[in-house]
Design an enzyme around this catalytic site. Structure first.
Site, PDB file in Angstrom:
ATOM      1  CG  HIS A   1      19.302  13.444 -18.548  1.00  0.00           C
ATOM      2  ND1 HIS A   1      19.469  12.020 -18.689  1.00  0.00           N
ATOM      3  CD2 HIS A   1      20.607  13.734 -18.149  1.00  0.00           C
ATOM      4  CE1 HIS A   1      20.606  11.683 -18.205  1.00  0.00           C
ATOM      5  NE2 HIS A   1      21.335  12.821 -18.026  1.00  0.00           N
TER       6      HIS A   1
ATOM      7  CG  HIS B   1      22.688  16.631 -19.923  1.00  0.00           C
ATOM      8  ND1 HIS B   1      21.797  17.022 -18.616  1.00  0.00           N
ATOM      9  CD2 HIS B   1      23.635  15.908 -19.378  1.00  0.00           C
ATOM     10  CE1 HIS B   1      22.420  16.753 -17.748  1.00  0.00           C
ATOM     11  NE2 HIS B   1      23.509  15.896 -17.929  1.00  0.00           N
TER      12      HIS B   1
ATOM     13  CG  HIS C   1      29.802  10.521 -21.106  1.00  0.00           C
ATOM     14  ND1 HIS C   1      29.936  11.764 -21.059  1.00  0.00           N
ATOM     15  CD2 HIS C   1      30.716   9.917 -20.362  1.00  0.00           C
ATOM     16  CE1 HIS C   1      30.609  11.910 -20.025  1.00  0.00           C
ATOM     17  NE2 HIS C   1      31.219  10.780 -19.550  1.00  0.00           N
TER      18      HIS C   1
ATOM     19  CG  ASP D   1      -0.396  -0.004   2.771  1.00  0.00           C
ATOM     20  OD1 ASP D   1       0.961  -0.184   2.498  1.00  0.00           O
ATOM     21  OD2 ASP D   1      -0.889   0.285   3.610  1.00  0.00           O
TER      22      ASP D   1
ATOM     23  CG  ASP E   1      27.066  12.515 -12.011  1.00  0.00           C
ATOM     24  OD1 ASP E   1      26.158  13.424 -11.468  1.00  0.00           O
ATOM     25  OD2 ASP E   1      27.008  12.091 -13.402  1.00  0.00           O
TER      26      ASP E   1
ATOM     27  CD  GLU F   1      27.470  15.048 -17.838  1.00  0.00           C
ATOM     28  OE1 GLU F   1      27.796  14.003 -17.129  1.00  0.00           O
ATOM     29  OE2 GLU F   1      26.353  15.662 -18.103  1.00  0.00           O
TER      30      GLU F   1
ATOM     31  CD  GLU G   1      27.146  16.519 -14.864  1.00  0.00           C
ATOM     32  OE1 GLU G   1      27.540  15.584 -13.982  1.00  0.00           O
ATOM     33  OE2 GLU G   1      26.201  16.606 -15.659  1.00  0.00           O
TER      34      GLU G   1
ATOM     35  CG  ASP H   1      24.154  16.556 -13.829  1.00  0.00           C
ATOM     36  OD1 ASP H   1      24.710  15.823 -13.094  1.00  0.00           O
ATOM     37  OD2 ASP H   1      23.648  16.226 -14.922  1.00  0.00           O
TER      38      ASP H   1
ATOM     39  CE1 TYR I   1      33.951   8.363 -16.841  1.00  0.00           C
ATOM     40  CE2 TYR I   1      34.080   9.062 -19.115  1.00  0.00           C
ATOM     41  CZ  TYR I   1      33.523   9.165 -17.782  1.00  0.00           C
ATOM     42  OH  TYR I   1      32.634  10.301 -17.691  1.00  0.00           O
TER      43      TYR I   1
ATOM     44  CG  HIS J   1      23.976   4.875 -16.743  1.00  0.00           C
ATOM     45  ND1 HIS J   1      23.577   4.790 -17.881  1.00  0.00           N
ATOM     46  CD2 HIS J   1      24.325   6.552 -16.595  1.00  0.00           C
ATOM     47  CE1 HIS J   1      23.332   5.953 -18.613  1.00  0.00           C
ATOM     48  NE2 HIS J   1      23.982   6.761 -17.863  1.00  0.00           N
TER      49      HIS J   1
ATOM     50  NE  ARG K   1      30.241  12.006 -15.318  1.00  0.00           N
ATOM     51  CZ  ARG K   1      30.209  10.802 -14.816  1.00  0.00           C
ATOM     52  NH1 ARG K   1      30.510   9.889 -15.597  1.00  0.00           N
ATOM     53  NH2 ARG K   1      29.324  10.496 -14.032  1.00  0.00           N
TER      54      ARG K   1
HETATM   55  N1  GLY Z   1      24.009  12.612 -13.589  1.00  0.00           N
HETATM   56  C1  GLY Z   1      23.526  12.249 -14.916  1.00  0.00           C
HETATM   57  C2  GLY Z   1      24.401  13.063 -15.871  1.00  0.00           C
HETATM   58  O1  GLY Z   1      25.369  13.772 -15.322  1.00  0.00           O
HETATM   59  O2  GLY Z   1      23.961  13.147 -16.991  1.00  0.00           O
HETATM   60 MN    MN Z   2      25.936  14.342 -13.437  1.00  0.00          MN
HETATM   61 MN    MN Z   3      24.882  15.611 -16.410  1.00  0.00          MN
END
Ligand code: GLY
Ligand code: MN
Ligand code: MN
Length: 477
Positions: free
Chosen positions: A410, A403, A399, A84, A306, A428, A443, A317, A432, A289, A441
């Protein structure tokens, strides 16, 4: 309510905790709730937002609707979790953008050319009563919904079905919303989607149109008020990072680091994380991820984090990569400086008129040079790449660089159209190298400024440490 005034409202016969000031009071069988200006509709953790933001957002949408068009948007469902239980409620970003109403069972109707003036903007909200107040807490009163949204005509949601035929009778076309995020894959039909199916069946001779492309375009360009809300999300995220810098040392678990982050969020009025935090030590950082966050941070490893807070439904972000023991090795430092160099170049390349695809290609060329410098790519092999094959740099940087960011991490935006001033993007870059156990990374969140002005790096503005020396100094204990 008048600015500076304090209003006492008799709300119910039950003891009541005032959400604005933890004010508990029971006067006989009556209970008194005290409200303060600005905190008037603080039903959530965040401070109430000036309704002017939502008034202007509706004006922008209304300007895009043709004569005879009605637009109807619904709130998100309360998503079932298990047994529930429900997931914490998260408002539909579009409905929030247009109303500021952060509550389930809300419906917005915009009909700018409606011959009956008072029906041009109508908000339907969940009826509340004493029983609901006792079990679930305070819900918007009509007056509160009016103050929060700037919409004058507020009607209880259980009267929507009786009012809809009158409005639809006067409308030629009906604009409905669905989640058209290009990355979304789900078999779950959300509320807007089910509503659209119902409406098509109920009004087969009306013309139905898509709101999504209009809203994606509008939402992509942020107003100053929105950027200020994002600044708050970023300030909280920065505070979390500074806390983590004091906490991390060999032997701590990734989930302990995650807990430090969440601790700061909640203490500083964030709703919570804007997305699942990635706390990835050592080679885990090469899993893009990674969200298991269950390993121990080892001496000599890096820790990629991240994470970003959600404040008033706006996302931050951030990614930072730090040495677990407080000091980068020469190789780690070299790779880190390479990523930083790409970030510093890229964040000024997001300029009005530029296409995102071209931007990503250009950033790839900068990354290519850095990877050659690090000995990861061979200069000759790079020179001999075929234009229609996957670029070699993608082995180490697989990547995208940027974004849209806003109400969603996103965020929505029309990727095929040129960048405009006022858009907010992440920047970002990452490198790697699983065979070396290195994943780095960095960002930051960037506001695009008009040509001739530098873009604003919101992370720099918030003094979130990024340079090697700064990070090492702050990790000294
Ligand atoms: N944390 C998701 C991205 O950096 O796109
Ligand atoms: Mn991020
Ligand atoms: Mn991001």
């Amino acid at each position: 309510m008048l600015s500076g005034s304090v209003c006492f409202v008799i709300m119910s016969k039950m003891p009541y905790f005032c959400p604005a000031k933890r004010f508990y009071s029971a006067f006989g069988s009556f209970v008194i709730e005290c409200y303060y200006p600005k905190l008037f509709t603080m039903l959530k953790k965040y401070q109430a937002i000036d309704a002017q933001l939502f008034v202007e957002n509706r004006q922008r949408l209304a300007a895009q609707l043709p004569e005879g068009a009605i637009a109807i948007l619904t709130a998100n469902d309360e998503s079932p979790r298990s047994a529930d239980g429900f997931h914490p409620f998260r408002q539909n970003s579009d409905l929030f953008y247009l109303t500021g109403i952060d509550q389930e069972d809300t419906i917005l109707v915009l009909f700018p050319s409606c011959p009956q003036k008072e029906w041009r903007e109508v908000l339907f909200i969940r009826p509340t009563d004493e029983h609901i107040a006792v079990w679930e807490g305070h819900k918007y009163t009509k007056e509160e919904a009016r103050t929060a949204s700037g919409i004058q005509k507020i009607i209880w949601a259980d009267e929507f079905d009786t009012n809809l035929p009158n409005m639809m009778y006067l409308a030629e076309s009906c604009y409905l919303n669905t989640n058209e995020h290009t990355r979304m894959r789900t078999r779950v039909l959300d509320h807007d989607h089910r509503f659209a199916l119902e409406m098509r069946q109920r009004y087969p001779l009306h013309t139905f149109r898509r709101l999504a492309p209009i809203l994606h375009r509008l939402r992509a360009v942020k107003s100053e008020a929105e950027i200020n809300l994002m600044r708050q999300a970023i300030a909280i995220t920065g505070a979390a990072f500074r806390r983590v810098l004091q906490f991390v040392q060999p032997g701590v678990a990734e989930y302990e680091v995650e807990a430090e982050v969440l601790h700061t969020y909640i203490r500083q009025r964030a709703t919570g994380p804007a997305y699942g935090s990635i706390i990835a030590s050592g080679k885990n950082a090469c899993v893009l991820h990674y969200v298991a966050n269950n390993q121990t941070c080892e001496n000599g490893d890096l820790l990629l984090m991240d994470f970003g807070a959600e404040y008033a439904n706006y996302a931050a972000d951030l990614t930072r990569t730090i040495p677990v023991n407080g000091k980068f090795s020469p190789r780690q430092k070299a790779v880190y400086e390479a990523v930083l160099c790409v970030l510093k170049a890229a964040r000024q390349m997001l300029k009005p008129g530029v296409l995102l695809d071209d931007y990503h290609r250009e950033v790839g060329l900068i990354m290519e040079k850095e990877l050659i410098g690090l000995g990861l790519l061979d200069a000759e092999a790079v020179a001999n790449q075929k234009p229609n094959e996957m670029p070699l740099y993608k082995k180490y940087f697989m990547h995208g660089t940027s974004h849209f960011l806003g109400l969603d991490v996103h965020d929505v935006g029309l990727k095929h159209l040129p960048i405009e001033a006022g858009m907010v993007f992440t920047c970002e870059p990452g490198i790697y190298i699983p065979e070396e156990g290195i994943g780095i990374r960095i960002e930051n969140d960037i506001v695009v400024m008009p040509i001739g002005q530098d873009n604003i790096d919101l992370m720099d503005e918030a003094h979130i440490p990024m340079e090697v020396d700064e990070i090492e100094a702050l990790m000294q204990r």
